[in-house]
Every structure is written in C-alpha cells, then in structure tokens.
Motif scaffolding. Structure first.
Motif, PDB file in Angstrom:
ATOM      1  N   ILE A 101       0.721  -1.222   0.127  1.00  0.00           N
ATOM      2  CA  ILE A 101      -0.040  -0.084  -0.091  1.00  0.00           C
ATOM      3  C   ILE A 101       0.940   1.249   0.032  1.00  0.00           C
ATOM      4  CG2 ILE A 101      -1.726   1.232   1.372  1.00  0.00           C
ATOM      5  CD1 ILE A 101      -2.525  -1.613   2.609  1.00  0.00           C
ATOM      6  N   ILE A 102       0.727   2.117  -1.059  1.00  0.00           N
ATOM      7  CA  ILE A 102       1.709   3.215  -1.224  1.00  0.00           C
ATOM      8  C   ILE A 102       0.811   4.382  -0.849  1.00  0.00           C
ATOM      9  CG2 ILE A 102       3.247   4.368  -2.668  1.00  0.00           C
ATOM     10  CD1 ILE A 102       3.939   1.942  -4.014  1.00  0.00           C
ATOM     11  N   LEU A 103       1.219   5.253   0.121  1.00  0.00           N
ATOM     12  CA  LEU A 103       0.618   6.602   0.335  1.00  0.00           C
ATOM     13  C   LEU A 103       1.256   7.685   0.127  1.00  0.00           C
ATOM     14  CD1 LEU A 103       0.002   5.647   4.248  1.00  0.00           C
ATOM     15  CD2 LEU A 103      -1.571   5.049   2.122  1.00  0.00           C
ATOM     16  N   PRO A 104       0.516   8.855  -0.249  1.00  0.00           N
ATOM     17  CA  PRO A 104       1.259  10.233  -0.465  1.00  0.00           C
ATOM     18  C   PRO A 104       2.269  10.540   0.779  1.00  0.00           C
ATOM     19  CG  PRO A 104      -1.210  10.685   0.199  1.00  0.00           C
ATOM     20  CD  PRO A 104      -1.063   9.065  -0.148  1.00  0.00           C
ATOM     21  N   ASP A 105       3.370  11.246   0.325  1.00  0.00           N
ATOM     22  CA  ASP A 105       4.365  11.707   1.443  1.00  0.00           C
ATOM     23  C   ASP A 105       3.929  12.879   2.125  1.00  0.00           C
ATOM     24  OD1 ASP A 105       6.530  11.609   3.085  1.00  0.00           O
ATOM     25  OD2 ASP A 105       7.834  12.368   1.254  1.00  0.00           O
ATOM     26  N   GLY A 106       4.305  12.992   3.279  1.00  0.00           N
ATOM     27  CA  GLY A 106       4.077  14.410   3.790  1.00  0.00           C
ATOM     28  C   GLY A 106       3.345  14.194   5.083  1.00  0.00           C
ATOM     29  N   GLU A 107       3.808  15.082   5.870  1.00  0.00           N
ATOM     30  CA  GLU A 107       3.045  15.516   7.304  1.00  0.00           C
ATOM     31  C   GLU A 107       1.419  16.035   6.879  1.00  0.00           C
ATOM     32  OE1 GLU A 107       2.559  15.363  11.552  1.00  0.00           O
ATOM     33  OE2 GLU A 107       4.406  15.242  10.500  1.00  0.00           O
ATOM     34  N   LEU A 150       1.093  -5.802   9.477  1.00  0.00           N
ATOM     35  CA  LEU A 150       1.239  -4.460   8.768  1.00  0.00           C
ATOM     36  C   LEU A 150       2.799  -4.066   9.185  1.00  0.00           C
ATOM     37  CD1 LEU A 150      -1.804  -4.629   9.161  1.00  0.00           C
ATOM     38  CD2 LEU A 150      -1.810  -2.031   9.138  1.00  0.00           C
ATOM     39  N   ILE A 151       3.346  -3.735   8.009  1.00  0.00           N
ATOM     40  CA  ILE A 151       4.802  -3.440   8.076  1.00  0.00           C
ATOM     41  C   ILE A 151       4.804  -1.863   7.661  1.00  0.00           C
ATOM     42  CG2 ILE A 151       7.326  -3.758   7.159  1.00  0.00           C
ATOM     43  CD1 ILE A 151       6.523  -6.660   6.570  1.00  0.00           C
ATOM     44  N   ALA A 152       5.497  -0.935   8.614  1.00  0.00           N
ATOM     45  CA  ALA A 152       5.447   0.201   8.302  1.00  0.00           C
ATOM     46  C   ALA A 152       6.823   0.549   8.037  1.00  0.00           C
ATOM     47  CB  ALA A 152       5.183   1.112   9.449  1.00  0.00           C
ATOM     48  N   LEU A 153       6.958   1.066   6.734  1.00  0.00           N
ATOM     49  CA  LEU A 153       8.184   1.507   6.086  1.00  0.00           C
ATOM     50  C   LEU A 153       8.115   2.791   5.753  1.00  0.00           C
ATOM     51  CD1 LEU A 153      10.906   0.481   4.668  1.00  0.00           C
ATOM     52  CD2 LEU A 153       9.560   0.023   2.467  1.00  0.00           C
ATOM     53  N   GLY A 154       8.814   3.527   6.566  1.00  0.00           N
ATOM     54  CA  GLY A 154       9.232   4.924   6.167  1.00  0.00           C
ATOM     55  C   GLY A 154       9.495   5.842   7.508  1.00  0.00           C
ATOM     56  N   GLY A 155       9.166   6.988   7.541  1.00  0.00           N
ATOM     57  CA  GLY A 155       9.574   7.905   8.740  1.00  0.00           C
ATOM     58  C   GLY A 155       8.418   7.948   9.717  1.00  0.00           C
ATOM     59  N   GLY A 156       8.463   8.738  10.580  1.00  0.00           N
ATOM     60  CA  GLY A 156       7.509   9.089  11.672  1.00  0.00           C
ATOM     61  C   GLY A 156       6.052   9.443  11.043  1.00  0.00           C
ATOM     62  N   VAL A 157       5.597   9.750  10.091  1.00  0.00           N
ATOM     63  CA  VAL A 157       4.440   9.801   9.623  1.00  0.00           C
ATOM     64  C   VAL A 157       3.685   8.388   9.374  1.00  0.00           C
ATOM     65  CG1 VAL A 157       2.893  10.727   7.865  1.00  0.00           C
ATOM     66  CG2 VAL A 157       4.546  12.260   8.761  1.00  0.00           C
ATOM     67  N   ILE A 158       4.516   7.670   8.721  1.00  0.00           N
ATOM     68  CA  ILE A 158       4.296   6.489   8.049  1.00  0.00           C
ATOM     69  C   ILE A 158       4.031   5.680   9.332  1.00  0.00           C
ATOM     70  CG2 ILE A 158       4.960   4.200   7.104  1.00  0.00           C
ATOM     71  CD1 ILE A 158       3.612   5.763   4.968  1.00  0.00           C
ATOM     72  N   GLY A 159       4.742   5.520  10.386  1.00  0.00           N
ATOM     73  CA  GLY A 159       5.006   4.720  11.470  1.00  0.00           C
ATOM     74  C   GLY A 159       3.753   4.938  12.235  1.00  0.00           C
ATOM     75  N   LYS A 202      -2.051  18.612  16.582  1.00  0.00           N
ATOM     76  CA  LYS A 202      -1.162  17.522  16.164  1.00  0.00           C
ATOM     77  C   LYS A 202      -1.264  16.155  17.010  1.00  0.00           C
ATOM     78  CE  LYS A 202       3.532  16.402  15.287  1.00  0.00           C
ATOM     79  NZ  LYS A 202       3.498  16.080  13.860  1.00  0.00           N
ATOM     80  N   ASN A 203      -1.696  15.139  16.125  1.00  0.00           N
ATOM     81  CA  ASN A 203      -1.425  13.728  16.966  1.00  0.00           C
ATOM     82  C   ASN A 203      -2.750  13.768  17.927  1.00  0.00           C
ATOM     83  OD1 ASN A 203       0.731  12.859  15.542  1.00  0.00           O
ATOM     84  ND2 ASN A 203       2.153  13.485  17.272  1.00  0.00           N
ATOM     85  N   MET A 204      -3.661  14.400  17.835  1.00  0.00           N
ATOM     86  CA  MET A 204      -4.835  14.347  18.663  1.00  0.00           C
ATOM     87  C   MET A 204      -5.881  13.038  18.841  1.00  0.00           C
ATOM     88  SD  MET A 204      -3.983  17.023  20.782  1.00  0.00           S
ATOM     89  CE  MET A 204      -5.704  17.104  21.606  1.00  0.00           C
ATOM     90  N   GLY A 206       1.121  25.306   9.647  1.00  0.00           N
ATOM     91  CA  GLY A 206       0.649  24.348   8.360  1.00  0.00           C
ATOM     92  C   GLY A 206       1.522  23.295   8.500  1.00  0.00           C
ATOM     93  N   TYR A 207       0.826  21.920   8.485  1.00  0.00           N
ATOM     94  CA  TYR A 207       1.726  20.751   8.938  1.00  0.00           C
ATOM     95  C   TYR A 207       2.615  20.557   7.598  1.00  0.00           C
ATOM     96  CZ  TYR A 207      -1.717  19.693  12.698  1.00  0.00           C
ATOM     97  OH  TYR A 207      -2.601  19.544  13.687  1.00  0.00           O
ATOM     98  N   GLY A 208       3.888  20.196   8.025  1.00  0.00           N
ATOM     99  CA  GLY A 208       4.830  20.097   7.009  1.00  0.00           C
ATOM    100  C   GLY A 208       5.584  21.341   6.731  1.00  0.00           C
ATOM    101  N   VAL A 209       5.067  22.350   7.042  1.00  0.00           N
ATOM    102  CA  VAL A 209       5.698  23.766   6.469  1.00  0.00           C
ATOM    103  C   VAL A 209       7.042  23.710   7.408  1.00  0.00           C
ATOM    104  CG1 VAL A 209       5.684  26.065   6.423  1.00  0.00           C
ATOM    105  CG2 VAL A 209       3.634  25.026   5.887  1.00  0.00           C
TER     106      VAL A 209
END
Length: 360
Positions: A69-75, A101-110, A153-155, A260-263
């Motif tokens: 499963i490939i998701l868009p990138d970014g916060e 489920l295998i989370a392959l990526g950074g903190g957003v993916i994890g 964030k993360n609510m 803004g998330y990701g800025v």
C-alpha cells in the motif's frame, strides 16, 4: 560493526529493536520470527523507490506473502483520508486480523500504520521499519500512534506496541540534510531531559554525527532507543515520567499547527520549542542563561532553527490549550530543573508565557 539488539519491556508486551549497518541484513536474520505468513507493506511515494524492493525480497525469502500500500508523502497527509487508504488496501487484499502491517518509512508512516493496526479488526500486529533519524531514535519505539486534526497534532490515536523494530543505518544515506537535522532535534531532546553526559557526547561528536560516521550513529541511535525503552517500561501510557519526552513539544506542536503541517518539520518545531522551554526554565529560576545558551549552541550546530515564528499571543495560547498534557483545563509544561534533568510544571500563567513566546 556488530549488530545491536535492545529490548522494550512494555507492560503490554516485550519486543526487540534491531540496529544494524544494513537493513537487509537485519531483516534477513529476524523478520520471519516477528511477521505472520501474510503482510501488508505500507510505505509512501518517496520511500517506495528506495527500499520497497528490499522489504519485498526479505518477505519472499522468509516465505511471507506480501502486498503493498503506497501513500502520499508528508505531514500534510497524516489524516483520516490517508488512513482510510490503508484500510482500503487491507480490505481489498482480504487482510485478516493476523495479517502483519509493516510500516516502512518515517514518523508519519509509522504513526499512521500503527494506528491502522490498532484499529483494523480491533487489533492486528505490526512491525516498524523506520527510515529517518527522527523515527529511528523516537517515534518508532514506544507504541504512540496517531493522526493529526486541523486543530491539533496527534490528537487522534492509540497506544499500540509493535512486534519488532528494524533499524538500518544505511537508510540514512538517502535522507535529505534537512530531515537528518530534524531527527537530531529528538536526539538533543534526550540529552537535555535526562542525560547531561550524553549532552557532552553530542557536543564532542557533532561533526562525526553530521558526517554520518557509522559508529557515532550507532551510539546515538542505540542510546536514545535505550533511554526511551527504559521510560516506556516504567510508564507505557504516559501517566507520569513518559510525559517528559515531550520536552519542547507543547511549543513545537503550536508552531506546526499554526504554520501548517509540513511547513516546519516536526524536528524543526521541536528544536525551536526546546529553546522556548529553556527560556521558561530560566524564568522559573532553574537554569542559567549560560545553560540555555549551551543548549541553543548545540541546536544551532545541528543545523536546526533556534528562533520560533512570531504570531498572535492569543493564537499561541489557543494551540497550547489543545495540548495532550492539559489536565482539568490547566496547561502543563516540561521544563528543565538543570541540563540533563526535566520535570513537569503546572501553574504557568499567561503572563509567564507572554515573556517566553515571540508574539505580535
């Protein structure tokens, strides 16, 4: 350089953290023990071209039937809409409760994959394969999973521990400099909140760390993971000591939400937030201006921002009042008693904060 294995003894269950020079080697040795016979590899458009084939090959070698499963990138995509793409993929591929489920990526993916695992059929196993420094030293360990809400964030999330964490130092070679620096914010955080000797290590080895010397990276990642593992074993669901890991985060989350998330990357916002936490600690009479400057100098050497953005004071308050550390309507902050020792402080007034945060 020999592999390093740590253990997180969380009350819900224990699990290993495998740290190796090469991700492929760690997966080849251990993946079969911690993954079910069917797995969903969840990654994003940036990471997939870099590491997806390695994980697919490791699954095939271990006799694991995998789909991707490939998701868009970014916060900016850490939300319900993207989370639903994970559920779509799981259902379309007839994933069962036992599917890993295998989370392959950074903190957003994890964070998102962990939250999906916590809720899919009321709980499926998952594995973390963090590919950024920030996720390797912090977000992949400890079972905090979440998505963002426009107001905070993360609510929305859950505490849900992985089955294992696989860290390959080689994945940092493809990390942009800005992302590497963002991860260093969390590394510095551990030193400031709980280990002044580690603070000295970072000061003395910053050049080697930024050059991605393998021994230095192994040391800082292993040290941060061990510190977090010890804290999670004591306080899995953040009722006490674990909240200290949020040093700089109340201010940092306000920055992320407002800008803004990701800025601002999460680590960048935390870095500026830690400077404000030092200023608050100064104001409380705990640390000296020289202590604050020592922290600021290290943050700056790590190529991180030390100046928070300026916006309306009422806006600062609004964002900070949505913080997860608010209890009975009262804001609480992580402050420093001294460099290397943090504590939770309450009773901070708007007047106190007005002298700390930059505002219009």
């Amino acid at each position: 350089m020999s592999p390093l294995t740590l253990t997180v003894d969380a009350p819900s269950h224990s699990y290993p953290i495998f740290i190796d020079t090469h991700l492929q080697a760690a997966l080849a040795r251990e993946l079969a023990q911690y993954c079910s016979r069917k797995a969903a590899i969840v990654t994003n458009t940036t990471i997939a071209p870099l590491y997806l084939e390695q994980v697919q090959a490791a699954c095939k070698t271990a006799g694991i039937d995998s789909f991707t499963i490939i998701l868009p990138d970014g916060e900016a995509h850490k939300n319900w809409e993207t989370l639903n793409l994970i559920f779509d993929g799981l259902l379309q591929n007839h994933a069962e409760r036992s599917t890993t489920l295998i989370a392959l990526g950074g903190g957003v993916i994890g964070d998102m994959v962990g939250f999906a695992a916590a809720t899919y059929q009321r709980g499926a196993p998952f594995i973390q394969i963090p590919t950024t420094l920030l996720s390797q030293v912090d977000s992949s360990v400890g079972g905090k999973t979440a998505i963002n809400h426009p107001l905070g964030k993360n609510m929305i999330g859950a505490f849900y521990q992985p089955q294992a964490v696989f860290i390959g130092l080689d994945s940092l070679k493809t990390l942009p400099e800005r992302e590497f620096a963002a991860g260093m914010a969390e590394v510095i955080k551990y030193a400031l909140l709980g280990d002044v000797e580690f603070l000295s290590y970072l000061e003395n080895h910053m050049d080697a760390i930024q050059a991605q010397d393998a021994q230095a990276l192994r040391h800082i990642i292993g040290h941060c993971c061990q510190m977090k593992a010890d804290i999670v074993a004591e306080d899995e669901k953040e009722h006490g000591r674990r909240a200290l890991l949020n040093l700089g985060h109340t201010f940092g989350h306000a920055i992320e939400t407002e800008m803004g998330y990701g800025v601002w990357l999460h680590g960048e916002a935390v870095a500026a937030g830690m400077v404000l936490a030092c200023r608050l600690s100064e104001q409380l009479g705990n640390i000296s201006t020289a202590d604050s400057q020592r922290a600021i100098d290290l943050i700056a050497r790590a190529q991180l921002p030390v100046d928070a953005p300026t916006f309306a004071f009422a806006t600062w308050l609004e964002h900070m009042q949505h913080d997860k550390k608010v209890v009975n309507g009262e804001m609480r902050f992580v402050a420093l008693q001294q460099l290397g020792a943090a504590y939770m402080v309450k009773g901070i007034t708007a007047a106190d904060l007005r002298t700390v945060v930059p505002h219009a």
